[in-house]
Design a protein around this motif. Sequence first.
Motif, PDB file in Angstrom:
ATOM      1  N   SER A  62       0.823  -1.221  -0.134  1.00 40.38           N
ATOM      2  CA  SER A  62      -0.059  -0.172   0.068  1.00 40.38           C
ATOM      3  C   SER A  62       1.043   1.483   0.017  1.00 40.38           C
ATOM      4  O   SER A  62       1.947   1.701   0.180  1.00 40.38           O
ATOM      5  N   ASP A  63       0.418   2.412  -0.140  1.00 39.72           N
ATOM      6  CA  ASP A  63       0.979   3.407  -0.337  1.00 39.72           C
ATOM      7  C   ASP A  63       1.170   4.218   1.328  1.00 39.72           C
ATOM      8  O   ASP A  63       2.418   4.763   1.249  1.00 39.72           O
ATOM      9  N   THR A  64       1.372   3.686   2.011  1.00 40.10           N
ATOM     10  CA  THR A  64       1.717   3.446   3.702  1.00 40.10           C
ATOM     11  C   THR A  64       2.635   2.517   4.392  1.00 40.10           C
ATOM     12  O   THR A  64       2.343   1.783   3.516  1.00 40.10           O
ATOM     13  N   GLU A 110       3.634  11.323  13.495  1.00 40.26           N
ATOM     14  CA  GLU A 110       1.852  11.681  13.234  1.00 40.26           C
ATOM     15  C   GLU A 110       2.253  13.165  13.206  1.00 40.26           C
ATOM     16  O   GLU A 110       1.372  13.588  11.865  1.00 40.26           O
ATOM     17  N   LYS A 140       2.957  14.138  10.318  1.00 39.66           N
ATOM     18  CA  LYS A 140       2.023  13.673   9.097  1.00 39.66           C
ATOM     19  C   LYS A 140       2.123  13.389   7.858  1.00 39.66           C
ATOM     20  O   LYS A 140       2.309  12.985   6.714  1.00 39.66           O
ATOM     21  N   LEU A 141       3.223  12.167   8.022  1.00 40.98           N
ATOM     22  CA  LEU A 141       4.312  10.859   7.607  1.00 40.98           C
ATOM     23  C   LEU A 141       3.417   9.765   7.142  1.00 40.98           C
ATOM     24  O   LEU A 141       3.116   9.657   8.505  1.00 40.98           O
ATOM     25  N   ASN A 142       2.990   9.075   5.961  1.00 43.00           N
ATOM     26  CA  ASN A 142       2.207   8.361   6.639  1.00 43.00           C
ATOM     27  C   ASN A 142       2.125   7.280   6.969  1.00 43.00           C
ATOM     28  O   ASN A 142       2.857   5.847   5.461  1.00 43.00           O
ATOM     29  N   ASN A 191       2.031   3.414   9.772  1.00 41.99           N
ATOM     30  CA  ASN A 191       1.164   3.191  10.445  1.00 41.99           C
ATOM     31  C   ASN A 191       1.827   1.965  10.910  1.00 41.99           C
ATOM     32  O   ASN A 191       2.567   0.904  10.335  1.00 41.99           O
ATOM     33  N   ASN A 251       3.949   0.122   6.751  1.00 44.38           N
ATOM     34  CA  ASN A 251       3.139  -0.582   7.364  1.00 44.38           C
ATOM     35  C   ASN A 251       4.096  -0.822   8.597  1.00 44.38           C
ATOM     36  O   ASN A 251       5.081  -1.429   7.711  1.00 44.38           O
ATOM     37  N   ASN A 286      -1.942   7.033  14.765  1.00 46.96           N
ATOM     38  CA  ASN A 286      -1.450   5.784  13.639  1.00 46.96           C
ATOM     39  C   ASN A 286      -0.885   4.660  14.699  1.00 46.96           C
ATOM     40  O   ASN A 286      -0.011   4.344  13.721  1.00 46.96           O
TER      41      ASN A 286
END
Length: 358
Positions: free
Chosen positions: A179-181, A207, A210-212, A214, A183, A237
């Motif tokens: 995914s774009d996140t 967080e 604002k970095l993607n 999780n 993980n 996140n």
Amino acid sequence: MPLDFSGSSGSAIRPIKMYEAFVEMGFNVDLVVGYSYERRKLVTEVVNKIEKGKKYEFCYSESCSIPTLLTDKDHFPRAPFLDAVFFSKLKKNNIKLAVFYRDIYWKFDDKKYSISKRILKKLLETFYYFDLFLYKYLVDIVYLPTIEMSVSVPLVNNDKFRALPPGLDSNNHIDFIGSDTLNLLYVGGVGEFYGIDKLIDGMARLEKLKLNVNLTICTRKDEWDKALDSFIRIPKNINVIHTSGDGLIKAFNETDVAMLFMEPIFYRTFAAPIKLFEYMSFHKPIIASNSTWAGNFIKKNELGYCIDYSSISLVECIKEIIDNKSTLEVLTKKIEQEKALHSWEARCETAIRDIKSL
């Protein structure tokens, strides 16, 4: 103790995996397992076979995390000399004996224990020393999760120690879902002993930036509920799950990077987490802490990232991964190449080679 084929803890999994690997390699394995009344019967059967001329190549044994004499359900030492007599019989018949000694946490005094618990702990040490006394005189090889642990094991001569870390399974469940996140996944305990505060803090910093990114934490629900108050805030996140089996496989397949980012206390300079090898079985690059055995292993074998235990170091590491995502592909391929060296069959081959060399 009995073999628990449904067990999920490292201490329950390991003896089963070693047993299954010996069988898979073609060995005919006689088991001496269970509580004292079960072991007494099985010991008698094995001794009778020896006396009738049956030849055993060797005996491989795994200790429990509590003293052998206290492994019955009520922890009463009702068969204090059973294992000593059995080991003596093996030695008399020139059957080589290797024991995997699981842990040495009992040597470390936890100042947070109440006085009554610390007194009880001192009493328990007598039983731990009894096990080590047997190993000193009756056992040929004492396996440890890492050779670094040997400096903390009393009584036993250094020349008996060998390393036999956990192994990993061949894995038919790998189906990576990208995914774009970015993980991250942490599987394990969350209590004070595990020291994941900087992991939580680092995710809070990410967080704010604002970095993607999780993080999924997979842990037991009761343990999470107890630990929750010790964390100032759980950022959005972080996703907490309490699952196993197919649910955990799904979490692994959605993960880019696995986490062993824990406080580098002295215990972790020699502890070999079974989760490290489980992460490897899913081909996951790992972030681990400097000054830990796991971190040194990852750095030496180029399986991920070994960083200082600070939230700032974690943020910098995550930024580097996001800026160079192709590095994850390189690490994944390296882990695929490396994993065959760390299978349970490879651990059994090590034991066989060591014992035959005596």
